[in-house]
Motif scaffolding. Sequence first.
Motif, PDB file in Angstrom:
ATOM      1  N   VAL A   6       3.815 -73.513  26.797  1.00 18.49           N
ATOM      2  CA  VAL A   6       2.134 -73.171  25.876  1.00 18.49           C
ATOM      3  C   VAL A   6       1.621 -73.497  27.224  1.00 18.49           C
ATOM      4  O   VAL A   6       0.128 -72.915  27.586  1.00 18.49           O
ATOM      5  N   SER A  44       5.753 -67.388  18.322  1.00 17.79           N
ATOM      6  CA  SER A  44       4.955 -67.306  19.422  1.00 17.79           C
ATOM      7  C   SER A  44       5.825 -66.189  20.049  1.00 17.79           C
ATOM      8  O   SER A  44       5.052 -65.360  20.964  1.00 17.79           O
ATOM      9  N   SER A 101       7.204 -73.998  20.344  1.00 15.50           N
ATOM     10  CA  SER A 101       6.862 -74.003  20.644  1.00 15.50           C
ATOM     11  C   SER A 101       6.206 -73.247  18.932  1.00 15.50           C
ATOM     12  O   SER A 101       6.658 -72.747  18.429  1.00 15.50           O
ATOM     13  N   GLY A 130       1.167 -72.861  21.119  1.00 13.96           N
ATOM     14  CA  GLY A 130       1.481 -72.374  21.396  1.00 13.96           C
ATOM     15  C   GLY A 130       1.319 -70.399  21.052  1.00 13.96           C
ATOM     16  O   GLY A 130       0.762 -69.194  21.326  1.00 13.96           O
TER      17      GLY A 130
END
Lengths: 143, 513
Positions: free
Chosen positions: B440, B42, B512, B333
């Motif tokens: 997220v 992410s 995440s 995410g």
Amino acid sequence: MSDRIFGGVGLLLAAFFIWGATRIELSFISDPVGPRTFPIIIGAILGLASLAVLARPDAEPDWPRLGRVAEIAGAVAVMVAYALLLPELGFVIATAAASAILTWRLGTRPLWAVVSGVLTALGIYTVFHLILGLSLAKGPLGF
Amino acid sequence: MDALASLADGFAVALTWQNLLLALVGCFLGTVMGALPGLGPSNGVAILIPLAFTLGLGPTEAMILLTSVYYGAMYGGRISSILLNIPGDEPALMTTLDGYPMAQQGRAGEALALSGVASFVGAFLATWGLVFLAPQLVKVALLFGPAEYFALFVLAFATLGGIASRNQAKAAFAAALGLGIAMVGVDGQTGVPRFAFGEVHLYDGIDFLVAIVGLFALSEVFIFLEHRGEDTVEGHASKVGIGRVIPSGRLLARCTPTMLRTSLIGFVAGVLPGAGASLGSFLAYSMEKKLVDREGTFGKGDPRGVAAPEAGNNAAAGGALVPMLALGVPGSGTTAVLLAMLLALNITPGPLLFTQNPDVVWGLIAALFIGNLMLLAMNIPMVGMFVRVLLVPPRILMPIVAMVSFVGIYGISGSTFDLLVMVVFGVLGWVLRKLDVPLVPVILGVLLGNLMEANLRRAMTISDGEWSALVASPLAIGLWTVSIVGFVLPILFGRVLRARMGRRKDEEGAVSD
């Protein structure tokens, strides 16, 4: 304790948000919902979630010692200074200085930090400006 | 077979020199980012978005680059899991359980090769799943009106914490915070400014790219600064010998049933809201352990224990693209960050994407197949190269991450104000991570806030202010039910599941998947 403070701050934020939402001016164009309702719903959820955190806090997080907090504050200061000075000094000088300070604070010895900072700046300049043609901040020296 | 014909068109889009090069660069960067502890899919994708944007890449090109990074990171995470016992990103956590013991027995090369193949199998099967499932989901999504869309957004937020969520109140807080941030700026429907406090810069709202890069990338720098000097990677990597990196046929044959089963589990976990790659690899590992671990070798360097989580997390990564592309509602995410890229390019994912921009969707899917082959080539014969990347110490790397983040954001707007906002988000991200508030939902709120409100107001306009219209159709009622169940379930079962996942990472660890 941290979570109780967090919940309290969250409640204040929610109150502020709802207050702000009620002060949104209405325009002559309107729909059944209007510009205020959704923000008020969000504010309410924010408030409820904060209350829940306040009522049932988690275990205390592992806060760093004061020295480390100062390190982080220092890094924030470097970044803020970088943002403000970028248009004045130009990309290469500002970036070299900022990354040298950051890598020094992360544990590189001072002399190597300067070398690493200059290389980082030149490397990014080469890849993003010379090869990829991105426009970076120009200083008085033209780079 | 419509899907196959579309896929063939997709290959025509993807097989240009430029797109192949982008896929190659993306796969390489992704593997590197996955391998480096601290940089995951992410935040890796987050840093690259502004760059892809300022470079003026088209939507297809940009998505090819970024999803290659995404797939690549899923491959890369295993390298440091196996060699250093430090997961390179969160989904690779389960790979440490058997991967590191294998490395200690001098079978690191074998583990790397096997996990590379398992990653390939998982990603390959999941991409096929995407080809066939996404168009079906699009058919359902075409039945959605504004009320159903609103319910779908609620569902996305309610389930985002995941069934392993630690504190649903904090997840709800995060979502509301993100939605609140999205409210800043001029209201799209009536043209009145909201929460701008007379500041001209805020009239346009807060750019979600600024928020994403600040929350994901800069907060990582602060976390590193905080933990400086603890468990450094330096010095570890050089000691590990790799050994043979070609998997033997017998080993592969022995692991094939495992890989097939866990790919399926991973894919399903990826498609379902609130699961994602970390849970996919966890489910894959624990199911295999139950199913085939008769001699109790799992956890002591069983090759099947390496193949299972790797096939699982790569399949989940592919699965997570299904709701993102077909519904425009990401469940993890990284797919949220990919959604940001599409929105930045003025493309709204969802059913209309498939009808209006089929070249983007199918070109992307074709590129995933190609990228997957490239990744297999990179991750087996050339894995040694990535091992050397692990030798770059974070103290050099983190300033580079910070500077590249600044370059990207400055490139978009050339505005110092945006850079300052980004730093504020970096600090916010750090504080939230310390307090165990998931990031997220914040991102998703900032991204989807305006769309969500627009759908609510559209539904209300159609029903002339009658709020019961939100639950008027069976589809909407179904979505609301799933939302409520999805939000309440973790409160009841989260603790049990978390205990079994045996969180080995540090508390504020990875963002995440």
